[in-house]
Design an enzyme around this catalytic site. Sequence first.
Site, PDB file in Angstrom:
ATOM      1  N   GLY A   1     -81.697  26.220 -44.903  1.00 33.52           N
ATOM      2  CA  GLY A   1     -81.629  24.827 -45.332  1.00 33.52           C
ATOM      3  C   GLY A   1     -82.995  24.242 -45.625  1.00 33.52           C
ATOM      4  O   GLY A   1     -84.023  24.926 -45.540  1.00 33.52           O
TER       5      GLY A   1
ATOM      6  N   HIS B   1     -81.753   6.722 -45.644  1.00 30.29           N
ATOM      7  CA  HIS B   1     -81.892   8.164 -45.849  1.00 30.29           C
ATOM      8  C   HIS B   1     -81.389   8.552 -47.236  1.00 30.29           C
ATOM      9  O   HIS B   1     -80.756   7.758 -47.934  1.00 30.29           O
ATOM     10  CB  HIS B   1     -81.113   8.948 -44.788  1.00 30.29           C
ATOM     11  CG  HIS B   1     -81.786   8.976 -43.451  1.00 30.29           C
ATOM     12  ND1 HIS B   1     -81.623   7.967 -42.523  1.00 30.29           N
ATOM     13  CD2 HIS B   1     -82.626   9.884 -42.877  1.00 30.29           C
ATOM     14  CE1 HIS B   1     -82.333   8.254 -41.437  1.00 30.29           C
ATOM     15  NE2 HIS B   1     -82.951   9.412 -41.634  1.00 30.29           N
TER      16      HIS B   1
ATOM     17  N   LYS C   1     -77.303  12.944 -46.910  1.00 25.16           N
ATOM     18  CA  LYS C   1     -77.118  12.904 -45.445  1.00 25.16           C
ATOM     19  C   LYS C   1     -75.670  12.565 -45.127  1.00 25.16           C
ATOM     20  O   LYS C   1     -75.123  11.581 -45.647  1.00 25.16           O
ATOM     21  CB  LYS C   1     -78.062  11.883 -44.810  1.00 25.16           C
ATOM     22  CG  LYS C   1     -78.027  11.889 -43.278  1.00 25.16           C
ATOM     23  CD  LYS C   1     -79.157  11.046 -42.712  1.00 25.16           C
ATOM     24  CE  LYS C   1     -79.109  11.003 -41.186  1.00 25.16           C
ATOM     25  NZ  LYS C   1     -79.242  12.353 -40.579  1.00 25.16           N
TER      26      LYS C   1
END
Length: 254
Positions: A11, A143, A147
């Site tokens: 990731g 964010h 997310k």
Amino acid sequence: MVKVILNGCSGKMGSVVSNLAETKFPNVEIVAGIDNNTMAQRSYPIFAKPEDCNVSYDVLLDFSRADALKSLVEFSKKTKKPLILCSTGYTAEDLKFIEESSKEIPLFRSANMSIGINLVNNLLKKVAPVLYENFDIELVERHHNQKVDAPSGTALLLAHTIQDSLNEETKLLYGREGIAKREKNEICVNTVRGGGIIGDHEVIFAGDGEVIEINHKAISRDVFAIGALKACEYMADKTKAGKYSMDDVLQLNF
């Protein structure tokens, strides 16, 4: 040399952690990774599941998702090695499981690995009780649009720290809607999701004649990776079961 297995190695954060371990942390080596994507280009072997990994290590570091929790804990119990949890989105049941698991293994958990956020969190323990009587408290977290959990784990960390520091009972709200006057004991966490925002957190103390804002902006994912690798160095020799956090790593107590 601290030998680390990195869960979530393919990731975004896994990539940053891997790069910084090689370039900035000469005493840390990523010896294996765990990820569904086993084809990522890394300098170490990647396994699809913890139980497939047969590499000797000192610390298991997790930067993935909350649903990996139980398999990671079971692996750490089996190998009797420390576990560092850097993921967010845990349910109340997950948090109870983490609490119980820390009685059997050295278990580190932090909702945010950056040094700055942990300084802010400790500052709030002192500031909130002083300001609460005459100031309304609100939080805003921002964010990127990928997310998946909201509010962020960091926003919840800050909000709960404020609550725990106060003598009065308070009520957490998540966003506002409708027609209603603000109650004194409310602490509202507001969420923004958009673009490529790495992570912004703002704590607002709004009084009648002045407003005090405490802000933290992450401008690079490096800050989270640096904190995580420092945690690996700290946890490598821990054998005693218990809960650990960035407060222990940074020796924060003010």
